[in-house]
Scaffold this active site. Sequence first.
Site, PDB file in Angstrom:
ATOM      1  N   ARG A  69     -16.045  -2.906  -2.691  1.00 36.87           N
ATOM      2  CA  ARG A  69     -15.002  -3.698  -2.026  1.00 36.87           C
ATOM      3  C   ARG A  69     -15.506  -4.267  -0.708  1.00 36.87           C
ATOM      4  O   ARG A  69     -15.185  -5.388  -0.332  1.00 36.87           O
ATOM      5  CB  ARG A  69     -13.749  -2.854  -1.823  1.00 36.87           C
ATOM      6  CG  ARG A  69     -12.966  -2.713  -3.131  1.00 36.87           C
ATOM      7  CD  ARG A  69     -11.722  -1.924  -2.958  1.00 36.87           C
ATOM      8  NE  ARG A  69     -10.900  -2.407  -1.871  1.00 36.87           N
ATOM      9  CZ  ARG A  69     -10.102  -1.635  -1.131  1.00 36.87           C
ATOM     10  NH1 ARG A  69     -10.005  -0.349  -1.400  1.00 36.87           N
ATOM     11  NH2 ARG A  69      -9.397  -2.143  -0.159  1.00 36.87           N
ATOM     12  N   HIS A 118      -4.253   0.987   8.823  1.00 31.24           N
ATOM     13  CA  HIS A 118      -4.887   1.683   7.693  1.00 31.24           C
ATOM     14  C   HIS A 118      -6.405   1.719   7.789  1.00 31.24           C
ATOM     15  O   HIS A 118      -7.084   1.926   6.788  1.00 31.24           O
ATOM     16  CB  HIS A 118      -4.438   1.046   6.370  1.00 31.24           C
ATOM     17  CG  HIS A 118      -2.986   1.269   6.059  1.00 31.24           C
ATOM     18  ND1 HIS A 118      -2.282   0.539   5.125  1.00 31.24           N
ATOM     19  CD2 HIS A 118      -2.095   2.171   6.572  1.00 31.24           C
ATOM     20  CE1 HIS A 118      -1.020   0.974   5.068  1.00 31.24           C
ATOM     21  NE2 HIS A 118      -0.890   1.954   5.954  1.00 31.24           N
TER      22      HIS A 118
HETATM   23  C1  BJW Z   1       1.308 -13.145  -0.913  1.00 32.94           C
HETATM   24  C2  BJW Z   1       0.246 -13.908  -1.334  1.00 32.94           C
HETATM   25  C3  BJW Z   1       0.026 -15.061  -0.623  1.00 32.94           C
HETATM   26  C4  BJW Z   1       0.281 -12.237  -2.600  1.00 32.94           C
HETATM   27  N1  BJW Z   1       0.820 -15.373   0.400  1.00 32.94           N
HETATM   28  N2  BJW Z   1       2.106 -13.484   0.088  1.00 32.94           N
HETATM   29  C5  BJW Z   1       8.459   7.792   2.429  1.00 32.94           C
HETATM   30  C6  BJW Z   1       9.013   7.468   1.201  1.00 32.94           C
HETATM   31  C7  BJW Z   1       8.223   7.438   0.046  1.00 32.94           C
HETATM   32  C8  BJW Z   1       6.860   7.729   0.102  1.00 32.94           C
HETATM   33  C9  BJW Z   1       6.316   8.052   1.326  1.00 32.94           C
HETATM   34  C10 BJW Z   1       7.115   8.077   2.453  1.00 32.94           C
HETATM   35  N3  BJW Z   1       6.301   8.397   3.504  1.00 32.94           N
HETATM   36  C11 BJW Z   1       5.043   8.562   3.060  1.00 32.94           C
HETATM   37  C12 BJW Z   1       5.029   8.374   1.738  1.00 32.94           C
HETATM   38  C13 BJW Z   1       3.816   8.466   0.879  1.00 32.94           C
HETATM   39  C14 BJW Z   1       2.925   7.240   0.928  1.00 32.94           C
HETATM   40  C15 BJW Z   1       3.735   6.048   0.429  1.00 32.94           C
HETATM   41  O1  BJW Z   1       4.235   5.235   1.166  1.00 32.94           O
HETATM   42  N4  BJW Z   1       3.822   5.902  -0.874  1.00 32.94           N
HETATM   43  C16 BJW Z   1       4.558   4.798  -1.482  1.00 32.94           C
HETATM   44  C17 BJW Z   1       3.588   3.956  -2.304  1.00 32.94           C
HETATM   45  C18 BJW Z   1       5.707   5.333  -2.264  1.00 32.94           C
HETATM   46  N5  BJW Z   1       2.401   6.992   2.264  1.00 32.94           N
HETATM   47  C19 BJW Z   1       1.326   7.636   2.711  1.00 32.94           C
HETATM   48  O2  BJW Z   1       0.780   8.495   2.041  1.00 32.94           O
HETATM   49  C20 BJW Z   1       0.828   7.306   4.103  1.00 32.94           C
HETATM   50  N6  BJW Z   1       0.632   8.505   4.822  1.00 32.94           N
HETATM   51  C21 BJW Z   1       1.647   9.223   5.291  1.00 32.94           C
HETATM   52  O3  BJW Z   1       2.790   8.853   5.254  1.00 32.94           O
HETATM   53  O4  BJW Z   1       1.235  10.400   5.832  1.00 32.94           O
HETATM   54  C22 BJW Z   1       2.221  11.325   6.314  1.00 32.94           C
HETATM   55  C23 BJW Z   1       1.467  12.400   7.056  1.00 32.94           C
HETATM   56  C24 BJW Z   1       1.856  12.706   8.353  1.00 32.94           C
HETATM   57  C25 BJW Z   1       1.171  13.703   9.051  1.00 32.94           C
HETATM   58  C26 BJW Z   1       0.106  14.361   8.451  1.00 32.94           C
HETATM   59  C27 BJW Z   1      -0.287  14.028   7.171  1.00 32.94           C
HETATM   60  C28 BJW Z   1       0.391  13.039   6.454  1.00 32.94           C
HETATM   61  C29 BJW Z   1      -0.540   6.641   4.030  1.00 32.94           C
HETATM   62  C30 BJW Z   1      -0.522   5.314   3.344  1.00 32.94           C
HETATM   63  C31 BJW Z   1      -1.946   4.784   3.210  1.00 32.94           C
HETATM   64  C32 BJW Z   1      -2.020   3.515   2.397  1.00 32.94           C
HETATM   65  N7  BJW Z   1      -3.379   3.253   2.094  1.00 32.94           N
HETATM   66  C33 BJW Z   1      -3.718   2.031   1.372  1.00 32.94           C
HETATM   67  C34 BJW Z   1      -5.233   2.036   1.078  1.00 32.94           C
HETATM   68  C35 BJW Z   1      -6.027   1.719   2.363  1.00 32.94           C
HETATM   69  C36 BJW Z   1      -7.481   1.737   2.138  1.00 32.94           C
HETATM   70  C37 BJW Z   1      -7.931   0.761   1.090  1.00 32.94           C
HETATM   71  O5  BJW Z   1      -7.936  -0.467   1.345  1.00 32.94           O
HETATM   72  O6  BJW Z   1      -8.302   1.199  -0.003  1.00 32.94           O
HETATM   73  O7  BJW Z   1      -3.357   0.890   2.165  1.00 32.94           O
HETATM   74  S1  BJW Z   1      -2.779   1.797  -0.141  1.00 32.94           S
HETATM   75  C38 BJW Z   1      -2.602   0.055   0.026  1.00 32.94           C
HETATM   76  O8  BJW Z   1      -1.205  -0.279   0.216  1.00 32.94           O
HETATM   77  C39 BJW Z   1      -3.317  -0.310   1.349  1.00 32.94           C
HETATM   78  C40 BJW Z   1      -2.377  -1.323   1.928  1.00 32.94           C
HETATM   79  O9  BJW Z   1      -2.588  -1.467   3.317  1.00 32.94           O
HETATM   80  C41 BJW Z   1      -1.025  -0.782   1.557  1.00 32.94           C
HETATM   81  C42 BJW Z   1       0.076  -1.796   1.593  1.00 32.94           C
HETATM   82  O10 BJW Z   1      -0.097  -2.785   0.639  1.00 32.94           O
HETATM   83  P1  BJW Z   1       0.306  -4.284   0.987  1.00 32.94           P
HETATM   84  O11 BJW Z   1      -0.530  -4.780   2.088  1.00 32.94           O
HETATM   85  O12 BJW Z   1       1.762  -4.390   1.149  1.00 32.94           O
HETATM   86  O13 BJW Z   1      -0.205  -5.042  -0.343  1.00 32.94           O
HETATM   87  P2  BJW Z   1       0.533  -5.188  -1.759  1.00 32.94           P
HETATM   88  O14 BJW Z   1      -0.513  -5.528  -2.757  1.00 32.94           O
HETATM   89  O15 BJW Z   1       1.405  -4.061  -2.046  1.00 32.94           O
HETATM   90  O16 BJW Z   1       1.485  -6.454  -1.548  1.00 32.94           O
HETATM   91  C43 BJW Z   1       0.953  -7.760  -1.378  1.00 32.94           C
HETATM   92  C44 BJW Z   1       2.136  -8.678  -1.129  1.00 32.94           C
HETATM   93  O17 BJW Z   1       1.621  -9.964  -0.824  1.00 32.94           O
HETATM   94  C45 BJW Z   1       3.047  -8.852  -2.362  1.00 32.94           C
HETATM   95  O18 BJW Z   1       4.401  -8.740  -1.924  1.00 32.94           O
HETATM   96  C46 BJW Z   1       2.753 -10.259  -2.864  1.00 32.94           C
HETATM   97  O19 BJW Z   1       3.895 -10.907  -3.406  1.00 32.94           O
HETATM   98  C47 BJW Z   1       2.313 -10.930  -1.586  1.00 32.94           C
HETATM   99  N8  BJW Z   1       1.361 -12.008  -1.778  1.00 32.94           N
HETATM  100  N9  BJW Z   1      -0.353 -13.258  -2.434  1.00 32.94           N
HETATM  101  C48 BJW Z   1       1.869 -14.543   0.694  1.00 32.94           C
HETATM  102  N10 BJW Z   1      -0.998 -15.879  -0.964  1.00 32.94           N
END
Ligand code: BJW
Length: 256
Positions: A69, A118
């Site tokens: 990546r 992140h």
């Molecule tokens: C366009 C377009 C164009 C396309 N123009 N638009 C509460 C409730 C439920 C779950 C949880 C909660 N709290 C925590 C959780 C668990 C979890 C979580 O949220 N899970 C959910 C999936 C349910 N969260 C975590 O685990 C986080 N940690 C945490 O909460 O820790 C607590 C803790 C506290 C103290 C001690 C220990 C722990 C960590 C989250 C880490 C996320 N990591 C990733 C990977 C990063 C590294 C890598 O790159 O590999 O981050 S996952 C991935 O998702 C990445 C992104 O930053 C993140 C968000 O994604 P994003 O940016 O929104 O992308 P997409 O693909 O989802 O959306 C793209 C959008 O663009 C779409 O809407 C399209 O329509 C649009 N689009 N083309 C405009 N041209």
Amino acid sequence: MDIQRAAKKITRAKHLVISTGAGVSAESGVPTFRDALDGLWAKYDPQMLATPQAFRANPKLVWDWYWYRRELVEKTRPNPGHYAIAALEKLLPEVTLITQNVDHHHQQAGNKNIITLHGSLFAYKCANNCQGEPTSVEVSRLTWKPEDAPPTCPYCGKGKVRPDVVWFGEALPEANLRRAFELARTCDVMLLVGTSNVVYPAARLPIEALYQGAFVIEINSNPTDLTPRMSVFLQGKSGDILPQLVEAVREELGAE
Ligand code: BJW
């Protein structure tokens, strides 16, 4: 029209907070995560690649995927959406960018006031954080053979080196997260671009801003679950919409 309405609010903002996700880099050729056809999670299982458990179970697989990546992102460049966001920072008195992205395209486009949530595809740390959190490691200074990846931490000689990104179940960098929430609660205008708003805690930022009465503008190629709560929703590609929005802001500034 909605773009003009959004531009008026942005021009008069005391503090504009811009919060971005993977969609803003899609037009650069960086895959998003959750888009149904070409998102990373349509091809790969996040539990096998983006968790600390996955790294412990199969460090080479996880390392190789992140290296792949990184190389892919290195071949891409910021797009007009990134440059429009950088232009807003120059045009307006108080602009802060909060990004979930790990690709550095906002930095390359010229934004200076950035909070990353992140981590970075280009930073590495000891998986055991042997010298404290984070124990950063300069990978280009290490000698290692790709077949023996990941390299070993040069400080402790024990921990494996891993990408300094935030995996599921891991805490976000504390100071960055605190600052992001402070800004979400105090800004008067928020621009939310290219995020599905499903990953917490970042997904709470626009909700906090809405609770505090901020005007929240969403730009996305598709509606999200938050769209019905938005002050304005601009549907389309951020590389198309953001330059138009900046043009409208320039016109507003000229008219004042
Ligand atoms: C366009 C377009 C164009 C396309 N123009 N638009 C509460 C409730 C439920 C779950 C949880 C909660 N709290 C925590 C959780 C668990 C979890 C979580 O949220 N899970 C959910 C999936 C349910 N969260 C975590 O685990 C986080 N940690 C945490 O909460 O820790 C607590 C803790 C506290 C103290 C001690 C220990 C722990 C960590 C989250 C880490 C996320 N990591 C990733 C990977 C990063 C590294 C890598 O790159 O590999 O981050 S996952 C991935 O998702 C990445 C992104 O930053 C993140 C968000 O994604 P994003 O940016 O929104 O992308 P997409 O693909 O989802 O959306 C793209 C959008 O663009 C779409 O809407 C399209 O329509 C649009 N689009 N083309 C405009 N041209």
